[in-house]
Write a protein that holds these residues in place. Structure first.
Motif, PDB file in Angstrom:
ATOM      1  N   ASP A 162      17.917   5.451  -3.283  1.00  0.00           N
ATOM      2  CA  ASP A 162      19.251   4.871  -3.120  1.00  0.00           C
ATOM      3  C   ASP A 162      19.232   3.346  -3.078  1.00  0.00           C
ATOM      4  OD1 ASP A 162      20.484   7.446  -2.863  1.00  0.00           O
ATOM      5  OD2 ASP A 162      19.681   7.538  -0.822  1.00  0.00           O
ATOM      6  N   MET A 163      18.144   2.763  -2.615  1.00  0.00           N
ATOM      7  CA  MET A 163      18.051   1.308  -2.495  1.00  0.00           C
ATOM      8  C   MET A 163      16.585   0.889  -2.582  1.00  0.00           C
ATOM      9  SD  MET A 163      20.025  -1.466  -1.806  1.00  0.00           S
ATOM     10  CE  MET A 163      21.402  -0.873  -0.790  1.00  0.00           C
ATOM     11  N   SER A 164      16.298  -0.066  -3.435  1.00  0.00           N
ATOM     12  CA  SER A 164      14.961  -0.660  -3.484  1.00  0.00           C
ATOM     13  C   SER A 164      14.903  -1.831  -2.521  1.00  0.00           C
ATOM     14  CB  SER A 164      14.625  -1.132  -4.905  1.00  0.00           C
ATOM     15  OG  SER A 164      14.368  -0.031  -5.761  1.00  0.00           O
ATOM     16  N   VAL A 165      13.738  -2.009  -1.881  1.00  0.00           N
ATOM     17  CA  VAL A 165      13.552  -3.095  -0.911  1.00  0.00           C
ATOM     18  C   VAL A 165      12.240  -3.802  -1.211  1.00  0.00           C
ATOM     19  CG1 VAL A 165      13.307  -3.715   1.515  1.00  0.00           C
ATOM     20  CG2 VAL A 165      14.840  -1.829   0.868  1.00  0.00           C
ATOM     21  N   ILE A 166      12.299  -5.124  -1.280  1.00  0.00           N
ATOM     22  CA  ILE A 166      11.095  -5.926  -1.482  1.00  0.00           C
ATOM     23  C   ILE A 166      11.056  -7.028  -0.427  1.00  0.00           C
ATOM     24  CG2 ILE A 166      12.253  -7.384  -3.212  1.00  0.00           C
ATOM     25  CD1 ILE A 166       9.523  -7.647  -4.615  1.00  0.00           C
ATOM     26  N   GLY A 167       9.872  -7.277   0.130  1.00  0.00           N
ATOM     27  CA  GLY A 167       9.723  -8.276   1.180  1.00  0.00           C
ATOM     28  C   GLY A 167       8.919  -9.483   0.729  1.00  0.00           C
ATOM     29  N   PHE A 168       8.432 -10.230   1.719  1.00  0.00           N
ATOM     30  CA  PHE A 168       7.652 -11.435   1.437  1.00  0.00           C
ATOM     31  C   PHE A 168       6.695 -11.654   2.605  1.00  0.00           C
ATOM     32  CE2 PHE A 168       6.408 -15.618   0.359  1.00  0.00           C
ATOM     33  CZ  PHE A 168       6.916 -15.954  -0.890  1.00  0.00           C
ATOM     34  N   ASP A 169       5.435 -11.857   2.336  1.00  0.00           N
ATOM     35  CA  ASP A 169       4.344 -12.176   3.278  1.00  0.00           C
ATOM     36  C   ASP A 169       3.150 -11.253   3.086  1.00  0.00           C
ATOM     37  OD1 ASP A 169       5.538 -14.330   4.518  1.00  0.00           O
ATOM     38  OD2 ASP A 169       6.235 -13.196   6.262  1.00  0.00           O
ATOM     39  N   ASP A 170       3.409  -9.936   2.988  1.00  0.00           N
ATOM     40  CA  ASP A 170       2.359  -8.911   2.983  1.00  0.00           C
ATOM     41  C   ASP A 170       1.593  -8.909   4.302  1.00  0.00           C
ATOM     42  OD1 ASP A 170       1.049  -6.715   1.922  1.00  0.00           O
ATOM     43  OD2 ASP A 170      -0.589  -7.909   1.086  1.00  0.00           O
ATOM     44  N   ILE A 171       2.336  -8.762   5.406  1.00  0.00           N
ATOM     45  CA  ILE A 171       1.697  -8.601   6.709  1.00  0.00           C
ATOM     46  C   ILE A 171       1.007  -7.237   6.737  1.00  0.00           C
ATOM     47  CG2 ILE A 171       3.375 -10.106   7.852  1.00  0.00           C
ATOM     48  CD1 ILE A 171       4.785  -7.609   8.902  1.00  0.00           C
ATOM     49  N   PRO A 172       0.059  -7.018   7.635  1.00  0.00           N
ATOM     50  CA  PRO A 172      -0.671  -5.742   7.649  1.00  0.00           C
ATOM     51  C   PRO A 172       0.221  -4.508   7.742  1.00  0.00           C
ATOM     52  CG  PRO A 172      -1.796  -7.342   9.018  1.00  0.00           C
ATOM     53  CD  PRO A 172      -0.504  -7.985   8.593  1.00  0.00           C
ATOM     54  N   TYR A 173       1.353  -4.622   8.458  1.00  0.00           N
ATOM     55  CA  TYR A 173       2.250  -3.472   8.623  1.00  0.00           C
ATOM     56  C   TYR A 173       2.951  -3.084   7.319  1.00  0.00           C
ATOM     57  CZ  TYR A 173       1.774  -4.899  13.518  1.00  0.00           C
ATOM     58  OH  TYR A 173       1.276  -5.262  14.743  1.00  0.00           O
ATOM     59  N   ALA A 174       2.976  -3.985   6.335  1.00  0.00           N
ATOM     60  CA  ALA A 174       3.734  -3.713   5.107  1.00  0.00           C
ATOM     61  C   ALA A 174       3.219  -2.476   4.386  1.00  0.00           C
ATOM     62  CB  ALA A 174       3.682  -4.933   4.182  1.00  0.00           C
ATOM     63  N   ALA A 175       1.932  -2.225   4.470  1.00  0.00           N
ATOM     64  CA  ALA A 175       1.356  -1.065   3.784  1.00  0.00           C
ATOM     65  C   ALA A 175       1.548   0.226   4.568  1.00  0.00           C
ATOM     66  CB  ALA A 175      -0.131  -1.300   3.535  1.00  0.00           C
ATOM     67  N   THR A 176       2.032   0.128   5.821  1.00  0.00           N
ATOM     68  CA  THR A 176       2.151   1.315   6.664  1.00  0.00           C
ATOM     69  C   THR A 176       3.595   1.744   6.900  1.00  0.00           C
ATOM     70  OG1 THR A 176       2.191   0.036   8.742  1.00  0.00           O
ATOM     71  CG2 THR A 176       0.032   0.639   7.857  1.00  0.00           C
ATOM     72  N   THR A 177       4.570   0.992   6.364  1.00  0.00           N
ATOM     73  CA  THR A 177       5.969   1.425   6.489  1.00  0.00           C
ATOM     74  C   THR A 177       6.191   2.668   5.649  1.00  0.00           C
ATOM     75  OG1 THR A 177       6.663   0.025   4.636  1.00  0.00           O
ATOM     76  CG2 THR A 177       6.749  -0.947   6.831  1.00  0.00           C
ATOM     77  N   TRP A 178       7.356   3.295   5.834  1.00  0.00           N
ATOM     78  CA  TRP A 178       7.663   4.436   4.969  1.00  0.00           C
ATOM     79  C   TRP A 178       8.999   4.193   4.276  1.00  0.00           C
ATOM     80  CZ3 TRP A 178       4.908   7.708   2.597  1.00  0.00           C
ATOM     81  CH2 TRP A 178       5.528   8.736   1.873  1.00  0.00           C
ATOM     82  N   PRO A 179       8.962   4.069   2.939  1.00  0.00           N
ATOM     83  CA  PRO A 179       7.753   4.055   2.101  1.00  0.00           C
ATOM     84  C   PRO A 179       7.005   2.724   2.241  1.00  0.00           C
ATOM     85  CG  PRO A 179       9.669   3.588   0.766  1.00  0.00           C
ATOM     86  CD  PRO A 179      10.191   3.899   2.135  1.00  0.00           C
ATOM     87  N   PRO A 180       5.741   2.681   1.815  1.00  0.00           N
ATOM     88  CA  PRO A 180       4.997   1.417   1.848  1.00  0.00           C
ATOM     89  C   PRO A 180       5.756   0.326   1.098  1.00  0.00           C
ATOM     90  CG  PRO A 180       3.517   3.239   1.390  1.00  0.00           C
ATOM     91  CD  PRO A 180       4.903   3.802   1.319  1.00  0.00           C
ATOM     92  N   LEU A 181       5.745  -0.868   1.674  1.00  0.00           N
ATOM     93  CA  LEU A 181       6.629  -1.940   1.227  1.00  0.00           C
ATOM     94  C   LEU A 181       6.052  -2.747   0.063  1.00  0.00           C
ATOM     95  CD1 LEU A 181       9.310  -3.478   1.910  1.00  0.00           C
ATOM     96  CD2 LEU A 181       7.902  -4.961   3.376  1.00  0.00           C
ATOM     97  N   THR A 182       6.816  -2.819  -1.016  1.00  0.00           N
ATOM     98  CA  THR A 182       6.515  -3.778  -2.077  1.00  0.00           C
ATOM     99  C   THR A 182       6.844  -5.169  -1.545  1.00  0.00           C
ATOM    100  OG1 THR A 182       6.921  -2.241  -3.899  1.00  0.00           O
ATOM    101  CG2 THR A 182       7.184  -4.586  -4.378  1.00  0.00           C
ATOM    102  N   THR A 183       5.973  -6.132  -1.795  1.00  0.00           N
ATOM    103  CA  THR A 183       6.166  -7.441  -1.192  1.00  0.00           C
ATOM    104  C   THR A 183       5.476  -8.527  -2.000  1.00  0.00           C
ATOM    105  OG1 THR A 183       5.970  -8.663   0.898  1.00  0.00           O
ATOM    106  CG2 THR A 183       4.136  -7.235   0.302  1.00  0.00           C
ATOM    107  N   VAL A 184       5.811  -9.756  -1.683  1.00  0.00           N
ATOM    108  CA  VAL A 184       5.137 -10.920  -2.269  1.00  0.00           C
ATOM    109  C   VAL A 184       4.136 -11.408  -1.231  1.00  0.00           C
ATOM    110  CG1 VAL A 184       5.414 -13.255  -3.169  1.00  0.00           C
ATOM    111  CG2 VAL A 184       7.163 -11.517  -3.647  1.00  0.00           C
ATOM    112  N   ALA A 185       2.860 -11.385  -1.588  1.00  0.00           N
ATOM    113  CA  ALA A 185       1.800 -11.679  -0.628  1.00  0.00           C
ATOM    114  C   ALA A 185       1.487 -13.158  -0.561  1.00  0.00           C
ATOM    115  CB  ALA A 185       0.532 -10.908  -1.005  1.00  0.00           C
ATOM    116  N   GLN A 186       1.497 -13.696   0.654  1.00  0.00           N
ATOM    117  CA  GLN A 186       1.006 -15.052   0.873  1.00  0.00           C
ATOM    118  C   GLN A 186      -0.519 -15.008   1.076  1.00  0.00           C
ATOM    119  OE1 GLN A 186       3.217 -18.177   2.697  1.00  0.00           O
ATOM    120  NE2 GLN A 186       4.431 -16.715   3.871  1.00  0.00           N
ATOM    121  N   PRO A 187      -1.245 -15.990   0.572  1.00  0.00           N
ATOM    122  CA  PRO A 187      -2.709 -16.003   0.729  1.00  0.00           C
ATOM    123  C   PRO A 187      -3.117 -16.481   2.119  1.00  0.00           C
ATOM    124  CG  PRO A 187      -2.004 -17.912  -0.532  1.00  0.00           C
ATOM    125  CD  PRO A 187      -0.763 -17.101  -0.267  1.00  0.00           C
TER     126      PRO A 187
END
Length: 336
Positions: A266-291
């Motif tokens: 129903d809705m796509s969500v994209i974040g920014f940072d790629d904090i460790p929790y981003a891979a553990t959300t449901w569903p796992p979060l697509t994001t822009v990773a900071q180095p």
């Protein structure tokens, strides 16, 4: 007792190379430097920094002034700075300012009283005043995520505009035509740049980002949840949302779930940072990773180089974020 010679043997380098890595007195290839740092940590080598400091008139301490290290992004940066400082024989003193200028100034006074050798700083929008005090005290500093040309201070920057473009390109490439965004505080430097890049990517794809489809929040989970509720009320036809950090994106996921909406159906969500929790959300979060690792290690490296070359021209390093595709984004479903 572990010696510098033991570290050199472990890393398969010369003693001089270990010294150069620890004191930033000469360029060392990144792979070699990383091998030396790993050996120092593995062997728990701690140089006699007190005696050396007394001889040189230094305290071997670095001040680290951050807005809020309960934010996983800043926590990650702080850990990298602490590790890199430890390898170089420095103790790191961490202060949280909550992004408030009055707390920044008070903590700066505390750190100066402790005779820190240098400062790594990320905070409010009013940095010029803080660095004016630093320049008068001759304390070298490295600024994270902001650049002030009026004072001689080094900085480690991230190309937030490019990161926003990556998010916009990704959603447009998936076929989304009506999208929204959750921005951070207006007085931050990162959020406007991310939103600008996002809007540019949409424009390049022939799309618009209407004012009613952008809601400002505070970079926190609860703020992201409230902002997502407002966004659905103001722009009910959007099929995707870009949140300017992962905590707000996680808040948006919570708001959508509370409404019975499915992500990404129903809705796509994209974040920014790629904090460790981003891979553990449901569903796992697509994001822009900071180095994060490079932000911390380069900040320490620049500070150590500045300590050895106080009269050198200021340097500004810009790091590039990358897109991390997970499961929170997909082609739009049945919304029109």
């Amino acid at each position: 007792m572990t010696t510098i010679a033991d570290v050199a043997r472990e890393a398969k380098v010369s003693v001089a190379t270990v010294s150069h890595v620890m004191n930033a007195t000469r360029h060392v290839e990144p792979e070699t430097a990383e091998r030396v740092r790993a050996a120092i940590l593995a062997l728990r080598y701690s140089p006699n920094s007190l005696a050396r400091g007394l001889r040189r008139g230094v305290t071997k301490t670095i001040g680290l002034l951050l807005p809020d290290n309960s934010n996983p992004f800043f926590a990650g940066v702080a850990r990298q700075i602490e590790d890199a400082g430890f390898v170089a024989g420095y103790t790191v003193i961490l202060c949280n300012s909550d992004g408030k200028p009055e707390k920044e100034e008070r903590y700066l006074s505390v750190l100066m009283a402790k005779q820190i050798d240098g400062l790594i700083f990320a905070g409010s929008s009013d940095h010029a005043r803080v660095f004016s005090r630093l320049s008068k005290s001759n304390i070298p500093a490295v600024l994270l995520d902001r650049e002030i040309r009026s004072v001689n201070v080094d900085s480690v920057l991230v190309d937030h505009r490019h990161g926003g473009r990556l998010a916009g390109q990704h959603l447009a490439g998936l076929g989304h035509r009506k999208v929204g965004a959750i921005g951070g505080p207006r007085d931050s430097s990162s959020s406007p740049a991310r939103l600008r890049g996002f809007a540019e990517a949409l424009h390049h794809a022939g799309l618009r980002l209407p004012k009613e489809a952008v809601v400002d929040a505070d970079y926190h989970f609860a703020g992201g949840r409230v902002a997502m509720e407002r966004l659905m009320a103001q722009a009910p036809h959007i099929t995707a949302v870009f949140a300017c950090n992962d905590l707000m994106a996680m808040g948006a996921l919570s708001a959508l779930r509370a409404r019975g909406l499915r992500v990404p159906d129903d809705m796509s969500v994209i974040g920014f940072d790629d904090i460790p929790y981003a891979a553990t959300t449901w569903p796992p979060l697509t994001t822009v990773a900071q180095p994060v690792d490079k932000i911390g290690t380069r900040a320490v490296a620049l500070l150590l180089e500045r300590l050895n070359q106080p009269a050198a021209h200021s340097r500004h390093e810009t790091l590039t974020p990358t897109l991390v595709e997970r499961e929170s984004c997909a082609s739009p479903g049945g919304k029109s």
